[in-house]
Design a protein around this motif. Structure first.
Motif, short mmCIF file in Angstrom:
data_model
loop_
_atom_site.label_atom_id
_atom_site.label_comp_id
_atom_site.label_asym_id
_atom_site.label_seq_id
_atom_site.Cartn_x
_atom_site.Cartn_y
_atom_site.Cartn_z
N ILE A 1 0.84 -1.20 0.00
CA ILE A 1 0.00 0.00 0.00
C ILE A 1 0.88 1.25 0.00
O ILE A 1 0.65 2.18 -0.79
CB ILE A 1 -0.95 0.00 1.21
CG1 ILE A 1 -1.93 -1.17 1.13
CG2 ILE A 1 -1.71 1.34 1.30
CD1 ILE A 1 -2.69 -1.43 2.44
N ARG B 1 -3.05 4.20 9.39
CA ARG B 1 -4.17 4.12 8.43
C ARG B 1 -3.90 3.01 7.41
O ARG B 1 -4.81 2.29 7.02
CB ARG B 1 -4.36 5.46 7.74
CG ARG B 1 -5.01 6.49 8.65
CD ARG B 1 -5.24 7.81 7.95
NE ARG B 1 -4.02 8.60 8.02
CZ ARG B 1 -3.61 9.44 7.08
NH1 ARG B 1 -4.31 9.63 5.98
NH2 ARG B 1 -2.50 10.13 7.24
N VAL C 1 -5.90 -0.89 6.93
CA VAL C 1 -6.40 -1.49 5.69
C VAL C 1 -5.83 -2.90 5.51
O VAL C 1 -6.57 -3.85 5.23
CB VAL C 1 -6.07 -0.61 4.46
CG1 VAL C 1 -6.37 -1.32 3.15
CG2 VAL C 1 -6.84 0.71 4.54
N THR D 1 -7.39 -5.23 8.10
CA THR D 1 -8.78 -5.53 7.75
C THR D 1 -8.84 -6.58 6.65
O THR D 1 -9.59 -7.55 6.73
CB THR D 1 -9.52 -4.25 7.32
OG1 THR D 1 -9.52 -3.33 8.42
CG2 THR D 1 -10.95 -4.55 6.88
N TYR D 2 -8.02 -6.40 5.62
CA TYR D 2 -7.99 -7.38 4.53
C TYR D 2 -7.59 -8.76 5.04
O TYR D 2 -8.23 -9.76 4.72
CB TYR D 2 -7.01 -6.90 3.45
CG TYR D 2 -6.85 -7.89 2.32
CD1 TYR D 2 -7.81 -7.97 1.31
CD2 TYR D 2 -5.75 -8.73 2.25
CE1 TYR D 2 -7.67 -8.88 0.28
CE2 TYR D 2 -5.59 -9.63 1.22
CZ TYR D 2 -6.56 -9.71 0.23
OH TYR D 2 -6.42 -10.61 -0.78
N MET E 1 -14.35 -3.62 2.21
CA MET E 1 -13.42 -2.52 2.49
C MET E 1 -13.87 -1.23 1.80
O MET E 1 -13.76 -0.15 2.39
CB MET E 1 -12.01 -2.91 2.06
CG MET E 1 -11.43 -4.01 2.96
SD MET E 1 -9.94 -4.78 2.34
CE MET E 1 -8.85 -3.39 2.23
N ARG E 2 -14.39 -1.34 0.61
CA ARG E 2 -14.92 -0.14 -0.07
C ARG E 2 -16.14 0.40 0.68
O ARG E 2 -16.34 1.61 0.75
CB ARG E 2 -15.26 -0.44 -1.51
CG ARG E 2 -14.05 -0.59 -2.41
CD ARG E 2 -14.47 -0.52 -3.88
NE ARG E 2 -13.43 -0.89 -4.79
CZ ARG E 2 -12.54 -0.04 -5.30
NH1 ARG E 2 -12.55 1.22 -4.94
NH2 ARG E 2 -11.63 -0.47 -6.16
N ALA F 1 -14.82 2.38 3.60
CA ALA F 1 -13.87 3.44 3.26
C ALA F 1 -14.55 4.79 3.52
O ALA F 1 -15.68 5.02 3.09
CB ALA F 1 -13.44 3.34 1.81
N LEU G 1 -12.09 3.12 7.41
CA LEU G 1 -10.78 3.12 6.75
C LEU G 1 -10.57 4.37 5.90
O LEU G 1 -11.52 4.93 5.36
CB LEU G 1 -10.65 1.88 5.87
CG LEU G 1 -10.80 0.52 6.55
CD1 LEU G 1 -10.84 -0.59 5.53
CD2 LEU G 1 -9.70 0.30 7.57
N CYS H 1 -6.14 4.99 1.18
CA CYS H 1 -5.39 3.74 1.45
C CYS H 1 -6.12 2.54 0.87
O CYS H 1 -5.48 1.63 0.32
CB CYS H 1 -5.18 3.57 2.95
SG CYS H 1 -4.17 4.87 3.72
N VAL H 2 -7.44 2.53 0.97
CA VAL H 2 -8.23 1.44 0.38
C VAL H 2 -8.05 1.44 -1.14
O VAL H 2 -7.79 0.39 -1.74
CB VAL H 2 -9.73 1.55 0.75
CG1 VAL H 2 -10.57 0.55 -0.05
CG2 VAL H 2 -9.92 1.34 2.25
#
Length: 169
Positions: free
Chosen positions: A7, A104, A108, A111-112, A134-135, A138, A142, A146-147
């Motif tokens: 990322i 931050r 992400v 979370t993934y 995740m979207r 966002a 998040l 970054c997402v």
């Protein structure tokens, strides 16, 4: 840590920040050594009291890393990895850019990882399902930049495409 580095590189961050992001990714949960095994390894849902104990790991991680001359530069980010973009995270209710960029990014990546691995309380999700979730969060949970960077890396690396192909089969 590897996802966090991906990322950071996708966001074209400098090497010093990328390295801090990697170290934050490696150490973000170090405070869990202070969480009792009965809470940490509990197979079912946590009670409110157990969850309160679990949440303390972020502050403990900041404290532990701050004590080290070698690791003190990442202590703030380690402590902030459960802050939410809108300010309703913990331990300090930081908002948006008040949250260190390293934290931050690690949020992400974490979370993934949480979504795409089996947990005692639910089975893993596919890469495509994780991206959708995740979207969805966002801009609230998040950092959307970054997402977007992570999803861009997933697409460039072929991970998202391979996963979508396997879902269609």
């Amino acid at each position: 840590a590897a996802y966090a580095v991906a990322i950071a590189r996708e966001m074209h961050l400098d090497e010093a920040t990328t390295r801090m992001t990697e170290v934050t990714g490696l150490l973000h949960d170090i405070g869990k050594i202070r969480v009792p095994d009965a809470v940490l390894m509990k197979p079912g849902p946590l009670t409110d009291d157990e969850y309160a104990v679990m949440k303390e790991h972020a502050a403990w991680g900041e404290h532990i890393t701050r004590q080290s001359k070698v690791l003190s530069h990442v202590s703030r980010a380690v402590g902030a990895h459960h802050e939410k973009f809108t300010g309703n995270g913990y331990p300090n209710n930081l908002v948006k850019n008040d949250i260190p960029i390293e934290a931050r990014i690690v949020a992400v990546a974490d979370t993934y990882d949480a979504l795409t691995t089996d947990r005692v309380y639910r089975p893993k999700r596919s890469v495509a399902e994780a991206v959708v979730e995740m979207r969805r969060v966002a801009g609230s949970q998040l950092d959307p930049q970054c997402v977007d960077a992570f999803v861009g890396w997933l697409e460039k690396s072929g991970r998202l495409e391979r996963d979508s192909d396997s879902l269609a089969a």
